[in-house]
Enzyme design. Structure first.
Site, short mmCIF file in Angstrom:
data_model
loop_
_atom_site.label_atom_id
_atom_site.label_comp_id
_atom_site.label_asym_id
_atom_site.label_seq_id
_atom_site.Cartn_x
_atom_site.Cartn_y
_atom_site.Cartn_z
N ASP A 39 -8.23 -9.19 3.97
CA ASP A 39 -8.07 -8.09 4.91
C ASP A 39 -9.15 -8.02 5.99
OD1 ASP A 39 -7.12 -5.85 6.12
OD2 ASP A 39 -7.74 -4.44 4.57
N GLU A 46 -12.81 -2.47 11.74
CA GLU A 46 -12.80 -1.69 10.50
C GLU A 46 -13.90 -2.13 9.53
OE1 GLU A 46 -9.03 -1.88 8.50
OE2 GLU A 46 -9.81 -1.01 6.66
N GLU A 82 0.82 -1.21 0.00
CA GLU A 82 0.00 0.00 0.00
C GLU A 82 0.85 1.26 0.00
OE1 GLU A 82 -2.70 -0.65 3.36
OE2 GLU A 82 -4.12 -1.59 1.97
#
Ligand code: BDP
Length: 673
Positions: free
Chosen positions: A348, A376, A275
């Site tokens: 993820d 998240e 990322e």
């Protein structure tokens, strides 16, 4: 009750349980390596905790001191063999209770264990426990930025006050350490994996020293996330190539600087070539080259934790395959003091993923399990989801080599992305405290059943009323599955809205990188839905052991919870259940919504058993969750219908709004990244 005390409330016992601890004094004998007079800071902490705990549990009532036999809690940890010998025993011995171990920390852990047992109402004369941690590293990873913002944090600002450190040390830092020590958590990475290089500068090392000194009595070692390009960013070098001698010397000097200030510094955590973060691949070197350079700098003083969460824009292979592709060929090449940290699943931290195939493929590398405590992708702190069943599900899998995942990670440990913040209740919601608790308990003993963890947390946190306990445990145990049901049933994943990852957005298909798009993950069209990861598709399935791959290869034998993760299935295909896939999917959404309604009903029934402040706070969150479970269901169904044109099964409620209304919904006030 505002939740600040977490599971360490030590609410007064009542009735028989109170009588039973009457007369228990503590501690009289403190034996530590330094002798009774000069108890170490750890023994002091143990003594203090015991004092607070016993006083609160016994209502501090003078009468209790008068009644019955009098006994003493004896702390017997005479030889301090250090923080690798933290196993303890807690045993009744006549009217006394003896806590024994081979380090001061063992005695502190024993005190927390005793207080937990007493809180649970166990009769002191029956206490007989011996326990030691299953794995060496039990750590929290904070994604906290130096400016106080917490990446993926939903509980306020960072608890770390870099602005005022080192001069000012917030009491929260001690209470935080106590909470961690009560679970056996022994490592804390204080800054975000997306790290800023300036956090390696000397002025920060002084701040770390203050924190490390405060945490040492509680057995917590401090770790720091590092930016791989730091030698360039702050060191004045023109390269960060791990094979460049100047670069190596820079890291060596940096590590020495850390150890000069913090002799028990834990080590470095690194997110590299992921990322947009810099890494060894920028110089044509491998992850092992990068990790081993840092490992050499740290030497036998600590550990380098290298994250396997990698995927890149250039690589067009299925994102679920990339980490395995990059790391498995490096098996056996990492230095002894390197641990590779692997997320529970290959994408993820989704509400559900199959376990990460790396767990079964790197027998010669220490692998650590990375869990995300902060939610998240599971509705932030607004939705109730108890995560122990998610972690347990992965820990229990047999990846095909090295036993179950729980066994594969034994030589290394577990890391959890923390959910703490400046909110008074630490976690943004009362129930999210349970995820911090559960993570710590599982890292100590990955064999503990989720339900037991839920029960002991409930008793310590909320109530000792038996019916209420059962209701709360039931709510917790169904909560994560409910989220899977209304968000991503049958193996779907990553359908959340862009950026903040809140709310449904399966229609997003136009972001610049393919794997940022929900469309990439669900691959739905007029005919069907799901990501074909079998041989005819991306073949990610081949990264799993044959025993698993063979079972999962067939849509009729695969665990239906992973169906659309591995298979693209026609909407009208008949499933073993007798329903079509479309009918099955719709019923999953409805089931998820109904589960949340059931949770809200159970909680409403508890108004007499729970203090009003916390009861109301949870009630309000559950109302949000009920509304948003419907939002997820309705938006998803409306979107799938726009592709497949199928009518809803009979007696199924149509989405409340047209698809455009869901697509048009914006909520810039959502906590950002
Ligand atoms: C993802 C988060 C991102 C993190 C990344 C990571 O969206 O904010 O930086 O994981 O683990 O889940 O590095």
């Amino acid at each position: 009750e505002d939740g600040y005390d977490l599971w360490l409330r030590y609410a007064p016992l009542e009735g028989e349980a109170l009588d039973r601890i009457a007369g228990l004094h503590g501690p009289v004998a403190v034996l530590s390596s330094d002798g009774p007079e000069e108890a170490s800071a750890t023994m002091e902490a143990a003594r203090r905790e015991l004092g607070v705990g016993l006083t609160r549990l016994s209502r501090n009532s003078a009468s209790s001191m008068r009644s019955g036999a009098e006994g003493y809690v004896r702390l017997e940890c005479p030889e301090n063999r250090g923080d690798s010998a933290v196993g303890y025993s807690v045993r009744a011995d006549g009217a006394d209770i003896r806590i024994r171990g081979s380090s001061d920390l063992a005695c502190l852990y024993g005190v927390f264990a005793l207080l937990r047992e007493l809180s649970l109402g166990v009769d002191p004369v029956r206490i007989d426990i011996a326990s030691e941690p299953a794995m060496p590293l039990r750590m929290l990873n904070h994604w906290d930025n130096p400016d106080g913002h917490v990446e993926r944090g939903y509980a306020g600002r960072s608890i770390f006050d870099w602005w005022h450190l080192p001069e000012r040390l917030d009491q929260r830092m001690i209470d935080y350490a106590r909470a961690n020590a009560s679970l056996g958590i022994n490592g804390v990475v204080v800054n975000n994996v997306n790290a800023r290089a300036f956090m390696l500068e000397p002025r920060y090392i002084a701040k770390y020293k203050r924190l490390a000194d405060a945490w040492r009595p509680y057995g917590i070692r401090l770790y720091v996330s590092v930016r791989f390009s730091a030698p360039k960013d702050i060191g004045g070098l023109d390269s960060a190539d791990p094979l460049d001698p100047e670069v190596r010397a820079w890291w060596q000097a940096k590590a020495d600087e850390f150890y000069a200030a913090v002799p028990d510094f834990g080590g470095f955590l690194v997110k590299a070539n992921s990322e947009g973060q810099p890494g060894p691949q920028d110089y044509g070197r491998s992850h092992a080259d990068g990790a081993n350079m840092l490992a050499e700098a740290i030497g036998n003083r600590g550990t380098v934790i290298w994250r396997a969460f990698v995927y890149s824009a250039e690589d067009e292979t299925d994102r679920a395959k990339q980490a395995y592709g990059e790391f498995v060929p490096l098996d056996g090449q990492f230095a002894d003091n390197v641990i590779v940290q692997v997320k529970n699943g290959p994408i993820d931290f989704q509400p559900r993923e199959p376990f990460h195939p790396m767990f079964g493929a790197m027998p010669n590398t220490k692998l650590m399990f990375e869990a995300q405590i902060t939610k998240e992708y599971l509705g932030f702190a607004s939705h109730l989801a108890f995560l122990a069943p998610l972690w347990e599900e992965v820990l229990d899998q047999e990846p095909g080599r090295g036993g179950r995942v729980a066994e594969v990670v034994l030589p290394a440990g577990m890391a959890g992305v923390a959910n703490t913040g400046s909110d008074r209740n630490w976690s943004g919601s009362h129930f999210d405290q349970a995820n911090w608790y559960a993570f710590g308990r599982l890292a100590w003993n990955p064999e503990l059943p989720s339900e037991q963890i839920a029960r002991e947390w409930t008793v310590q946190t909320f109530t000792r009323e038996p019916e209420a306990i059962e209701k709360i445990v039931r709510m917790m145990m169904r909560s994560r599955e409910a989220v899977v049901g209304y968000m991503t049933p049958l193996g779907l994943a990553h359908l959340m809205n862009t950026g903040h990852h809140y709310g449904p957005a399966p229609w997003v298909c136009d972001l610049p990188r393919p794997e940022w798009n929900p469309c990439y993950y669900h691959r739905a069209d007029a005919d069907g839905i799901g990501f074909d990861r079998t041989e005819s598709g991306s073949d990610a399935l081949s990264q799993y052991a044959d025993s698993i791959a063979n079972r999962w290869d067939d849509p009729n034998t695969i665990d239906p919870r992973f169906l659309l993760w591995f298979h693209h299935i026609a909407w009208t295909a008949k499933r073993p259940s007798g329903l079509t896939l479309w009918e099955e999917l719709v019923s999953e959404y409805d089931w998820g919504v109904a589960e949340v309604d059931a949770m809200a009903r159970e909680w409403a029934d508890l108004s007499d058993a729970i203090d009003p402040q916390r009861h109301r706070a949870v009630t309000e969150s559950l109302a949000i969750q009920q509304r948003e479970a419907r939002w997820w269901r309705d938006a998803s169904i409306a979107y799938w219908q726009s592709l497949n044109g199928l009518p809803l099964p009979e007696n199924v409620r149509p989405p409340a709004d047209p698809l455009e209304a869901y697509i048009g919904r914006t909520f810039p006030e959502a906590p950002g990244q």
